[in-house]
Design a protein around this motif. Structure first.
Motif, PDB file in Angstrom:
ATOM      1  N   SER A 101       0.870  -1.233  -0.031  1.00 24.68           N
ATOM      2  CA  SER A 101      -0.014   0.090   0.005  1.00 24.68           C
ATOM      3  C   SER A 101       0.812   1.122  -0.166  1.00 24.68           C
ATOM      4  CB  SER A 101      -0.890   0.109   1.243  1.00 24.68           C
ATOM      5  OG  SER A 101      -1.797  -1.017   1.248  1.00 24.68           O
ATOM      6  N   LEU A 102       1.965   1.182   0.580  1.00 24.13           N
ATOM      7  CA  LEU A 102       2.894   2.331   0.902  1.00 24.13           C
ATOM      8  C   LEU A 102       3.520   2.663  -0.481  1.00 24.13           C
ATOM      9  CD1 LEU A 102       4.592   4.402   2.567  1.00 24.13           C
ATOM     10  CD2 LEU A 102       6.469   2.553   2.872  1.00 24.13           C
ATOM     11  N   ARG A 103       3.882   1.670  -1.210  1.00 25.81           N
ATOM     12  CA  ARG A 103       4.587   1.807  -2.469  1.00 25.81           C
ATOM     13  C   ARG A 103       3.733   2.072  -3.679  1.00 25.81           C
ATOM     14  NH1 ARG A 103       8.557  -3.013  -0.839  1.00 25.81           N
ATOM     15  NH2 ARG A 103       9.701  -2.258   0.766  1.00 25.81           N
ATOM     16  N   ARG A 104       2.563   1.566  -3.553  1.00 25.99           N
ATOM     17  CA  ARG A 104       1.461   1.661  -4.590  1.00 25.99           C
ATOM     18  C   ARG A 104       1.323   3.140  -5.260  1.00 25.99           C
ATOM     19  NH1 ARG A 104      -2.334  -1.412  -7.101  1.00 25.99           N
ATOM     20  NH2 ARG A 104      -4.301  -0.065  -8.010  1.00 25.99           N
ATOM     21  N   HIS A 105       1.564   4.088  -4.320  1.00 27.62           N
ATOM     22  CA  HIS A 105       1.366   5.517  -4.779  1.00 27.62           C
ATOM     23  C   HIS A 105       2.411   6.254  -4.779  1.00 27.62           C
ATOM     24  CE1 HIS A 105      -3.091   4.913  -4.708  1.00 27.62           C
ATOM     25  NE2 HIS A 105      -3.020   4.142  -3.620  1.00 27.62           N
ATOM     26  N   MET A 106       3.516   5.537  -5.067  1.00 28.33           N
ATOM     27  CA  MET A 106       4.881   6.059  -4.934  1.00 28.33           C
ATOM     28  C   MET A 106       5.594   5.899  -6.457  1.00 28.33           C
ATOM     29  SD  MET A 106       6.748   5.737  -1.364  1.00 28.33           S
ATOM     30  CE  MET A 106       6.292   6.532  -0.149  1.00 28.33           C
ATOM     31  N   GLY A 107       6.081   6.804  -6.983  1.00 25.74           N
ATOM     32  CA  GLY A 107       6.974   6.524  -8.326  1.00 25.74           C
ATOM     33  C   GLY A 107       8.313   6.787  -8.131  1.00 25.74           C
ATOM     34  N   ILE A 108       9.273   6.172  -8.706  1.00 24.84           N
ATOM     35  CA  ILE A 108      10.558   6.513  -8.543  1.00 24.84           C
ATOM     36  C   ILE A 108      11.604   6.156  -9.821  1.00 24.84           C
ATOM     37  CG2 ILE A 108      11.162   3.898  -7.869  1.00 24.84           C
ATOM     38  CD1 ILE A 108      13.326   4.840  -6.073  1.00 24.84           C
ATOM     39  N   VAL A 109      12.272   7.357 -10.167  1.00 16.42           N
ATOM     40  CA  VAL A 109      13.140   7.132 -11.274  1.00 16.42           C
ATOM     41  C   VAL A 109      14.671   7.073 -10.777  1.00 16.42           C
ATOM     42  CG1 VAL A 109      13.893   8.085 -13.551  1.00 16.42           C
ATOM     43  CG2 VAL A 109      11.646   8.229 -12.527  1.00 16.42           C
ATOM     44  N   LEU A 110      15.591   6.148 -11.089  1.00 21.97           N
ATOM     45  CA  LEU A 110      16.904   5.958 -10.393  1.00 21.97           C
ATOM     46  C   LEU A 110      17.828   6.324 -11.518  1.00 21.97           C
ATOM     47  CD1 LEU A 110      16.232   2.173  -9.188  1.00 21.97           C
ATOM     48  CD2 LEU A 110      16.361   4.168  -8.034  1.00 21.97           C
ATOM     49  N   GLN A 111      18.830   6.682 -10.742  1.00 20.04           N
ATOM     50  CA  GLN A 111      20.064   7.148 -11.694  1.00 20.04           C
ATOM     51  C   GLN A 111      20.254   6.381 -12.591  1.00 20.04           C
ATOM     52  OE1 GLN A 111      23.508   7.843  -9.428  1.00 20.04           O
ATOM     53  NE2 GLN A 111      24.733   8.828 -11.317  1.00 20.04           N
ATOM     54  N   ASP A 112      20.673   4.978 -12.559  1.00 20.26           N
ATOM     55  CA  ASP A 112      20.571   3.795 -13.583  1.00 20.26           C
ATOM     56  C   ASP A 112      19.588   3.306 -13.770  1.00 20.26           C
ATOM     57  OD1 ASP A 112      21.891   2.062 -15.187  1.00 20.26           O
ATOM     58  OD2 ASP A 112      22.717   0.841 -13.657  1.00 20.26           O
ATOM     59  N   PRO A 113      18.826   3.566 -14.896  1.00 16.31           N
ATOM     60  CA  PRO A 113      17.445   3.025 -15.005  1.00 16.31           C
ATOM     61  C   PRO A 113      17.476   1.570 -15.516  1.00 16.31           C
ATOM     62  CG  PRO A 113      17.677   4.461 -16.857  1.00 16.31           C
ATOM     63  CD  PRO A 113      18.851   4.585 -15.746  1.00 16.31           C
TER      64      PRO A 113
END
Length: 652
Positions: free
Chosen positions: A485-497
């Motif tokens: 539930s916590l991560r469901r509404h989070m988006g992340i873009v990493l340095q090394d996709p």
């Protein structure tokens, strides 16, 4: 782990999941074994009741004196009745006769004809009533052999398919479990070792089930059946034969005792080789650039050589205690049996048919015993592999949580309150970090490498738990929230996709079957990736190779950015997201961010300070502490650490 016993219980529990198939296969196995074991008994019947029956007592009388319902053999104008065809009191006026065999010659002795050597036709006449029963029994042996072959094929297919299903379940359970493991586990475990356990070790467990069910169970039941048949034939020889079992059991115990340690080392070295291969292939450009090929070859060769030495030691033990030992002990034992029962007392002790059947059954014991020894090495490897797989499954993971599809979308109000955290006990990387990010704000984290920027985001995503302090979203401590539930509404873009093998659409939607092509295109368009995707031959369905090797770094970054935005996150995390993008592409993303930040809380980790001028709050970290905070203009006016960092980059 609690040792081999615990492994055995867990393997047995998995087998119980498919107990219906296993039981059906074992029933077929028993039927097939019965069909096989019936052969020597029928052969004994042919020998004792028909072939050797010609030497039983005969009665000589006139043909007209033979009762109509009694079989007889005509010879020399008289009729001869075998003692198993009629009793003497049923044959009035009969005289006893004797038919003996010496080599290939048959001699008839009677009061009427004296002593006469029979010709081939005469011998055939005396066997005339045995030909049909013998042919029927031979036909029965052939039918039983065909039935045994069909039943053995059926049970082998059923057992092996059950073994495949069992291992399929184990492999899926392990794969599901690694998704529940905390990120900390993967920080300390080489990827190659995990891959080896899921791919190689589970395959070895399959060999264990196939060996156990298709060899150990089959062989064990065959041995029990053979000794049951031996007891039926002659209890004295059966009891004597039982002396072989403790001998073979002792050989097996010694084999397991001395070879187990070598098997464990072999499996460990294989895992190390996989880990080395995985690491080497992943950084091949660095290895070649720094000319470290020979050093790594030497390291791999040392592991490979150690595995080879242990493999040879195990083979040496197997060669001594396996097939050779079984045949040696078995042949010595058969020689003793032949010497003891095959002397002059043979005729009075046991019949030739019993002796033949006994030797046949003894030969059938060696095959399952050898089968067990041949599979011992595979079984040992499988047990060691099972221990490693179950050790991985016993790693403490996050509890399985219900589907979070109904979880309410948070507002995005994030608060860090006195958070302290370290990857290793006693070595904190964050010290009493406190800040607040309101809905729709953009918070930038800056600082030198190792200052704790990525650690803050790892804690926010729930990958690690803080040692002290709390992290709250919309006033709720995330420690009490479902991680899904916590991560469901989070988006992340990493340095090394990271791009998965598949196509562009899959890498944006990530198995979300409810996401339409229109939603995927909209996400790509909002981040400025639609133009280059449309130019690809396959468009949205353009194949993506492993890690997106056919795309540029900027294109991979744009796709990963679209992936994050496609899920409409409440909290957006950009971890050095613009480090691999040229200035023109960066301007496209910045324009998209201006539109998308509305209603979202955005965290930006960046070394390029020019990208965070418009952030609502900039946090400057140094050695795990927030040493400065404010807007770009406020921090520049303060002329502190942020000011010096910005001046250095501007001068550069």
């Amino acid at each position: 782990m609690n040792g081999t016993g615990s492994v055995g219980r867990r393997l047995f529990r998995y087998m119980l999941l498919f107990k219906g198939r296993v039981i059906a296969a074992l029933i077929v196995l028993v039927l097939g074994m019965a069909a096989q074991l019936a052969g020597p008994l029928i052969a004994k019947q042919i020998i004792d009741v028909h072939i050797l029956a010609v030497e039983k007592p005969w009665y000589e009388l006139k043909p007209e004196s033979v009762p109509a319902d009694v079989r007889s053999v005509p010879f020399g104008g008289l009729a001869y009745v075998r003692s198993d065809w009629a009793k003497p009191d049923e044959l009035p006026g009969a005289a006893e006769a004797e038919l003996t065999q010496s080599g290939t010659a048959f001699t008839l002795k009677s009061p009427a004809v004296g002593e006469v050597v029979l010709g081939a036709e005469d011998v055939a006449a005396f066997y005339r009533h045995d030909v049909q029963p013998v042919m029927l029994l031979v036909g029965l042996i052939v039918l039983l052999a065909l039935a045994a072959s069909a039943l053995n094929f059926t049970q082998s297919y059923m057992l092996q398919s059950a073994a495949q299903r069992i291992v399929q379940r184990i492999r899926m359970d392990v794969f599901r479990h690694i998704h529940r493991l905390p990120v900390r586990f993967f920080d300390n475990t080489p990827v190659g070792q995990v891959v080896s356990r899921i791919a190689n070790d589970t395959e070895n467990i399959k060999e264990l089930y196939m060996s156990f069910m298709a060899t150990f169970v089959v062989s064990g039941l065959n041995i029990v059946g053979v000794f049951g048949a031996l007891l039926f034939l002659d209890w004295r020889m059966a009891l004597l034969s039982l002396g072989l079992l403790p001998i073979y059991a002792g050989i097996i115990v010694l084999h397991l005792k001395y070879s187990r340690k070598y098997v464990a080392v072999i499996r460990a070295r294989l895992a190390e080789m996989n880990a080395t291969l995985n690491e080497t292939i992943g950084v091949m450009t660095m290895i070649q650039a720094f000319r470290r090929e020979q050093a790594l070859v030497g390291e791999f060769e040392a592991i490979n050589e150690d595995r080879y030495r242990n493999q040879i030691a195990q083979f040496r033990i197997f060669s001594f205690s396996g097939r050779n030992a079984v045949y040696f002990c078995g042949r010595i034992f058969i020689a003793v049996i032949i010497w003891y029962f095959g002397s002059e007392s043979l005729a009075s002790a046991i019949s030739f048919g019993v002796f033949y059947a006994f030797v046949d059954y003894m030969g059938r014991i060696f095959e399952p015993i050898i089968g067990i020894f041949d599979q011992l090495m595979n079984a040992q490897r499988a047990v060691v592999s099972a221990e490693r797989v179950f050790a991985l499954m016993e790693e403490e993971g996050m509890e399985a949580e219900p589907d979070s599809s109904v979880a309410r979308r948070p507002e995005g109000h994030v608060v860090f309150d006195g958070v302290t955290f370290g990857y290793k006990p006693g070595e904190p990387v964050l010290r009493s970090v406190s800040f607040e990010a309101r809905r729709g704000e953009t918070v930038a984290l800056v600082g030198h490498t190792g200052s704790g920027k990525s650690s803050i985001m790892n804690l926010l995503l729930g990958f690690y738990e803080p040692e002290a302090g709390t992290i709250r979203i919309d006033g709720r401590d995330i420690g009490g929230l479902s991680k899904q539930s916590l991560r469901r509404h989070m988006g992340i873009v990493l340095q090394d996709p990271f791009l998965f093998t598949g196509d562009i659409r899959f890498n944006v939607s990530l198995h979300d079957t409810g996401m339409t092509d229109g939603q995927v295109r909209r996400a790509l368009r909002e981040v400025g990736a639609a133009d280059f995707v449309d130019r690809l031959p396959g468009g949205l369905h353009e194949p993506v190779v492993e890690r997106g090797g056919t795309l540029s770094a900027g294109q991979r970054q744009l796709i990963s950015f679209a992936r994050a935005l496609a899920y409409d996150p409440a909290v957006l995390i950009l971890d050095e997201a613009t480090s691999s993008i040229d200035s023109e592409t960066e301007s496209v993303i910045r324009h998209a961010l201006d539109v998308l930040r509305s209603g979202r809380t955005t965290f930006i980790i960046a070394h390029r300070l020019s990208t965070i001028k418009e952030a609502d709050l900039i946090l400057v970290l140094h050695k795990g502490e927030i040493v400065e905070r404010g807007t770009h203009d406020e921090l520049m006016a303060r002329q502190g650490r942020y000011y010096r960092m910005y001046q250095l980059q501007s001068a550069g």
